[in-house]
Enzyme design. Structure first.
Site, mmCIF file in Angstrom:
data_model
loop_
_atom_site.group_PDB
_atom_site.id
_atom_site.type_symbol
_atom_site.label_atom_id
_atom_site.label_comp_id
_atom_site.label_asym_id
_atom_site.label_seq_id
_atom_site.Cartn_x
_atom_site.Cartn_y
_atom_site.Cartn_z
ATOM 1 N N HIS A 116 0.857 -1.192 0.000
ATOM 2 C CA HIS A 116 0.000 0.000 0.000
ATOM 3 C C HIS A 116 0.895 1.244 0.000
ATOM 4 O O HIS A 116 1.578 1.515 0.986
ATOM 5 C CB HIS A 116 -0.932 0.009 1.216
ATOM 6 C CG HIS A 116 -2.119 0.892 1.056
ATOM 7 N ND1 HIS A 116 -3.409 0.439 1.255
ATOM 8 C CD2 HIS A 116 -2.236 2.187 0.703
ATOM 9 C CE1 HIS A 116 -4.256 1.437 1.044
ATOM 10 N NE2 HIS A 116 -3.561 2.506 0.716
ATOM 11 N N VAL A 117 0.899 1.966 -1.103
ATOM 12 C CA VAL A 117 1.705 3.188 -1.230
ATOM 13 C C VAL A 117 1.409 4.116 -0.055
ATOM 14 O O VAL A 117 0.236 4.275 0.336
ATOM 15 C CB VAL A 117 1.384 3.911 -2.558
ATOM 16 C CG1 VAL A 117 2.009 5.290 -2.606
ATOM 17 C CG2 VAL A 117 1.826 3.075 -3.750
ATOM 18 N N HIS A 118 2.439 4.737 0.510
ATOM 19 C CA HIS A 118 2.226 5.700 1.588
ATOM 20 C C HIS A 118 3.439 6.610 1.753
ATOM 21 O O HIS A 118 4.563 6.208 1.522
ATOM 22 C CB HIS A 118 1.913 5.007 2.915
ATOM 23 C CG HIS A 118 2.975 4.066 3.379
ATOM 24 N ND1 HIS A 118 3.165 2.809 2.814
ATOM 25 C CD2 HIS A 118 3.922 4.176 4.330
ATOM 26 C CE1 HIS A 118 4.176 2.206 3.412
ATOM 27 N NE2 HIS A 118 4.659 3.015 4.341
ATOM 28 N N PHE A 119 3.153 7.848 2.125
ATOM 29 C CA PHE A 119 4.173 8.816 2.492
ATOM 30 C C PHE A 119 4.387 8.735 3.996
ATOM 31 O O PHE A 119 3.452 8.491 4.744
ATOM 32 C CB PHE A 119 3.719 10.254 2.195
ATOM 33 C CG PHE A 119 3.842 10.682 0.767
ATOM 34 C CD1 PHE A 119 4.929 11.429 0.348
ATOM 35 C CD2 PHE A 119 2.855 10.360 -0.155
ATOM 36 C CE1 PHE A 119 5.036 11.851 -0.960
ATOM 37 C CE2 PHE A 119 2.950 10.771 -1.467
ATOM 38 C CZ PHE A 119 4.050 11.523 -1.882
#
Length: 171
Positions: A123-126
């Site tokens: 899950h892409v996340h900053f």
């Protein structure tokens, strides 16, 4: 070469192995799908395209995760609306943390793939990590301990209030 160790991260990394064994979805999707559990899941803000959570295993007080609501591990698959909303939420996170915690700076970044350090590669996340002069010290080197001086619960309450109070923070 000098090596830096962060052994306190082991519990965080191991938690993903346990989730996968139990057939659980990712914790970000669980937070999105269970808005009634926002406090337990440390959700401080949500838009139509983005969710902002406190990191349960923070590097520093106020460490936030800014994630697209759509489950994807592929940054390129995000459309322009999702990308813009993510970046606006990164900015809103920094502005909100400025009001509450007054950090001297930030580390902001994304890790793509487990080999790049992603603890949640699916899950892409900053990451938005507030930083202060002197926020690392001898204690982490000598005793394998990271000192975070404010409770997650206390910061959560203040952040959730500020994020959701449109008069305090411009988006």
């Amino acid at each position: 070469m000098e090596l830096l160790w962060s052994p306190w991260r082991t519990q965080y990394i191991e938690s993903f192995k346990d989730n996968n064994k139990n057939g659980s979805t990712c914790f970000v999707c669980d937070a999105i799908n269970h808005p009634e559990e926002s406090r337990q899941r440390l959700v401080v803000f949500k838009t139509d395209f983005t969710i902002i959570l406190m990191n349960k295993y923070p590097y520093n007080a106020g460490h936030l995760l800014i994630c697209p609501n759509r489950h994807t591990d592929n940054f390129e698959s995000l459309n322009e609306t999702e990308l813009l909303d993510l970046i606006l939420c990164v900015r809103k996170s920094m502005t909100t943390l400025d009001v509450l915690l007054k950090p001297h700076g930030y580390n902001v970044g994304i890790n793509f793939g487990r080999v790049a350090g992603a603890g949640l590669p699916e899950h892409v996340h900053f990451h938005v990590v507030p930083r202060w002069n002197g926020d690392t010290s001898f204690i982490s080197v000598i005793s394998d301990t990271k000192v975070i001086s404010q409770s997650i619960e206390e910061i959560f309450d203040d952040l959730a209030h500020l994020f959701n109070d449109a008069t305090n923070i411009e988006r």
